[in-house]
Design an enzyme around this catalytic site. Structure first.
Site: not given
Length: 911
Positions: A445, A504, A439, A717
């Site tokens: 992350e 997702w 991401d 983002e």
């Protein structure tokens, strides 16, 4: 003349270490004659001079993914490939290449896992094996992998150019090994070193900073194969004869960075211990490795208001710093990484959260060359602390790291901001396609989020050849999936069990389908079919009372949309179960279509009936008798239109609702991750292409070009990651390299350039460019599985020009702008030139680029304020865009006209 090019085995040129039982061969035809098609092929595979498989003369136009059907291949063996082709003009050509198999059955090799017995703390072990050569060597290979991230060094030099091997997979199920050719690097006496750091296997990962996700100790596995000139083979395996030591690396973590101490002296070697771990999960390297793909020099040294020394590399990127320092022994130099500076011009790292992203160097007292081995950073800016002397820009280089995919797509236009946007999209993909589709590359992350990958897949497959990249990742998705929880939200899954979520987990169906469409390789559907089917069956298990809708459980909704639901910060205002049920329909249709392609007739019938039932229940639940949607957000309308979820009679009302919603927001989007990819597509495909262009070219918040005007060099983002006043959106979730909203790239390719798939792999395709105000020309290209597709159009000075290139062994359907006739064309180069149908369209298209530059000038804004008092700047610019330059000059008062002409003259003089 017919020429064959790009002979590939399993998407690779002359690969080594291939563990595929029936590898597939592909080639490209090039010819100077129009309408060239392949009439026949013949493929020969040889072992030395002996042909082991002859396909025979195949009377077919198939030139992609011709599978080997010969006897079982031998491990560690080189095979020659020869392809002979005849075309429809009776011209012939041939091409040769080779491939080398890997171990084929790595679990049966006699290598042993080795590790160390003492507690080394944060220091990575270095496993060592010395060996001598008895006879001249014809061929030498190293096969290696690790529980951790490893790097090989032979006689003081790095082996190969891989970084972060063995890559990130679902380690309990699948662990890749790599193959290296070391024939030319060998000496009579040799020392092989293998450094193993924590990497993804043992290192800190996830939101809670947890380690040991797969194990609590690193280990190594290696085998050296030496073949002399007489054909004798000698193996050296990892075993008890190896030793270990420690090197200058004191700590290496993906989130934290790497610490090295060049002043520390060597420590005695110790004997390794054998480590209990299976080998049944071993597989050969499946995708292109992570490599340094380019290097960037700093463009500027900055002294911030706080007095920090910061280097600007001019581009937000993913990678590491290579530097050379010469400092007194024991001097500590700290390199910190950041994506942006704050509004005051100071170094900003709050959005990194717990990822310190710092490299520490302890100087030896001599010349030290530093480059991290087992970490990566997302950054544009580098803060340098601790240097005794003034910094020399020539001593610092940014090394860009990502999976080494072939760049296949290109797009450039008359609009400079749009061109920067396209570059940002590609840089976002570079920064996040690092072995898995992450991401973001900078904060704590960097996970393989399925939703981000799903919405971006179509754009990704145009930009770079991502077939092997996604195929490897989808295999991990498949083994991580289960009946109880469905498909994980991240792959590889280090977040634990969670029920699957719409948009997702639908990566399980949508990405294989996109891959099949882009490359025409049916094997991708074959590999993933059980996963695709399993995901749809999981959703079905969540339906209730015989109603074919998904209306329970956690959902991300339209993630980070701007039309927020009450009490929600991130899911958006679109009903989350509307979205879930929409994706249920999409995935079910994909499974039905895939089953039909694969010849599973019973499944095809079953899932087609299920799809129709979902449509019926969806329409009953979410659309009134007159076509009004229960959820009338932009995203709801977009999904209903793009996914064909409403009846034909209701499409016009849904489109009217979408247009009204956009108008209320002055034609600005409010969509999140789910609605954004399809917004402009839905408009263009339903009679509102001009509006799609207006939304696309907005320059104020929220829009794609807002970020560009704010200096973005990657995709953000959030639409307002950087606000108008220079402050940031919430630091806890604010990445400046987050590619999901770069999904607009597919609309740029398919609608502006007009390149659209008709038959999988672009065996047949449609070229239908569509103009918008603000862009007067576009050049786009795609290196397809059959060759180069090029489209160039221009609408200026009352003329339209269109040039197209169609590769051999394909055909295209061309619809020229402002024409209705469909031209069917074979391969070749074609040029069209004709007058536009209306003077107004000509003026708007041709003058808009100049008008836009004028409106960027402060004098022009000042003039407009006097000409249109009481209007905001954005309103004035919106008004001005609906007029040509000439219309403005005619209608404005004399003083405004004089000022405007002065601006125009200044622009012309500058050019």
């Amino acid at each position: 003349m017919l020429v064959l090019k790009n002979l590939k085995t399993e998407y690779q040129t002359n690969p080594i270490g291939l563990d595929v039982a029936n590898p597939a061969f592909s080639w490209i035809l090039e010819s100077d004659r129009e309408g060239t098609l392949q009439k026949s092929y013949r493929v020969l595979v040889s072992d030395s001079d002996e042909v082991i498989w002859d396909s025979g003369l195949a009377q077919t136009d198939q030139s992609a993914y011709v599978e080997y059907k010969g006897p079982q291949l031998e491990p560690s063996h080189v095979y020659q490939v020869q392809v002979q082709v005849t075309d429809n003009h009776d011209e012939t050509a041939e091409i040769t290449g080779q491939f080398e198999t890997g171990l084929l059955n790595p679990s049966e090799v006699e290598w042993k896992w080795i590790s160390h017995s003492e507690d080394l703390g944060t220091v990575p072990p270095v496993y060592v094996r010395e060996f001598s050569l008895e006879n001249p060597i014809k061929s030498a290979r190293i096969y290696a992998t690790a529980l951790g991230a490893y790097e090989l060094e032979l006689n003081g030099k790095k082996v190969g150019d891989y970084f972060l091997a063995p890559g990130w997979t679902s380690y309990h199920h699948r662990l890749q090994y790599q193959t290296y050719d070391i024939t030319e690097e060998l000496a009579s006496k040799n020392t092989l070193k293998m450094t193993v750091a924590n990497g993804w296997y043992k290192g800190l990962l996830g939101f809670a900073g947890q380690s040991n996700h797969y194990g609590d100790q690193v280990a190594a596995l290696a085998a050296i194969r030496l073949e002399d000139k007489n054909g004798n083979v000698r193996w050296i395996f990892s075993d008890e004869e190896w030793q270990y030591e420690t090197g200058p690396i004191q700590l290496s973590e993906i989130y934290l960075g790497e610490h090295v101490d060049y002043a520390a002296g060597p420590k005695p070697r110790k004997s390794v211990t054998l480590f209990e771990h299976g080998k049944e999960m071993l597989v050969a390297q499946e995708n292109e490795p992570t490599r340094v793909v380019m290097e960037l020099s700093p463009i500027e040294k900055i002294i911030t208001p706080k007095g920090e020394v910061v280097l600007d590399f001019g581009q937000n990127l993913t990678g590491v710093i290579k530097c050379q320092i010469s400092q007194p022994k024991g001097t500590e130099v700290i390199l910190s990484h950041a994506e942006v500076l704050d509004k005051d011009g100071n170094f900003y790292t709050e959005n990194l959260r717990a990822a310190t992203s710092q490299d520490h160097i302890i100087a030896s007292g001599g010349i030290d060359t530093f480059m991290p081995k087992f970490t990566f950073h997302g950054f544009r800016y580098l803060r340098v602390e601790g240097l005794v002397d003034d910094i020399d820009l020539n001593d610092f280089t940014a090394c860009v790291l990502h999976t080494d995919m072939e760049k296949t797509g290109d797009f450039v236009s008359s609009n400079k901001l749009v061109n920067r946007l396209y570059q940002n999209i590609q840089w976002g993909q570079r920064g996040n396609f690092l072995d898995v589709p992450t991401d973001c590359p900078q904060r704590d992350e960097r996970l393989g989020w399925t939703g981000d990958a799903q919405v971006f897949a179509s754009t990704a497959l145009f930009n770079f050849n991502s077939a092997l990249f996604f195929r490897k990742w989808l295999r991990d998705l498949k083994v991580e999936q289960n009946e109880q929880y469905g498909v994980p939200h991240v792959v590889p899954n280090i977040l634990g069990n969670q029920d699957g979520a719409a948009g997702w987990s639908d990566a399980a169906t949508i990405i294989p389908w996109e891959l099949y469409q882009a490359y025409g390789d049916k094997r991708i559907l074959e590999d993933q079919y059980s996963s695709m089917k399993g995901w749809v069956d999981y959703i079905t298990s969540k339906t209730q009372n015989g109603i074919h809708l998904w209306q329970q459980g956690f959902q991300y909704g339209d993630w980070v949309a701007l039309d927020k639901e009450e009490s929600s910060d991130r899911v958006g205002a679109t009903d989350v179960y509307f979205i879930a049920s929409a994706y249920y329909a999409v995935s079910t249709k994909i499974v039905a279509d895939s089953a039909e392609i694969l010849g599973f007739k019973e499944d095809a019938s079953h899932y087609q009936q299920q799809y129709q039932a979902i449509l019926s229940d969806f329409r009953n639940e979410y659309a009134t008798r007159t076509g009004r949607l229960v959820s009338e957000t932009q995203t709801a309308c977009i999904l209903a239109l793009y996914f064909n979820l409403v009846e034909d009679k209701d499409r016009s009302r849904v489109m009217e609702t979408l247009v009204t919603n956009l108008n209320k927001h002055k034609n600005h989007l409010t969509t999140g991750f789910i609605g954004t990819p399809y917004l402009c597509h839905a408009l263009s495909e339903n009679g509102q292409h001009e509006l799609a262009g207006q939304v696309f070219l907005k320059e104020d918040y929220p829009s794609w070009l807002y970020a560009v005007k704010k200096g973005a060099t990657t995709i953000w983002e959030r639409w307002n990651s950087l606000k108008e006043d220079g402050t940031f959106d919430e630091s806890g979730m604010n990445s400046f390299n987050h590619y999901a909203n770069g999904s607009i790239g597919s609309w740029m390719h398919q609608k502006l350039a007009g390149i659209q798939i008709v038959e999988p792999g672009y065996k047949a395709f449609r070229i239908q460019p569509q103009f918008i105000q603000g862009i007067s020309w576009v050049n786009a290209s795609l290196q397809s599985p059959y060759g180069l597709i090029e489209v160039s159009w221009r609408c200026e000075n009352g003329q339209i020009q269109v040039d197209v290139t169609i590769p051999a062994n394909t055909h295209a359907y061309l619809v020229l702008p402002e024409k209705e006739e469909v031209l069917e064309l074979g391969s070749g180069h074609y040029h069209y030139e004709y007058a536009t149908t209306t003077d107004l369209s000509v003026a708007r298209y041709s003058m808009d680029s100049t008008l836009k530059e004028i409106l960027d000038q402060p004098l022009a804004v000042e003039m407009l304020e006097s000409y249109m008092p009481g209007m905001t700047t954005n309103d004035m610019i919106e008004f001005a865009y609906n007029l040509t330059v000439n219309e403005l000059l005619v209608n404005m008062p004399p003083e405004g006209k004089q000022l405007f002409e002065a601006v125009l003259a200044a622009l012309n003089q500058a050019e």
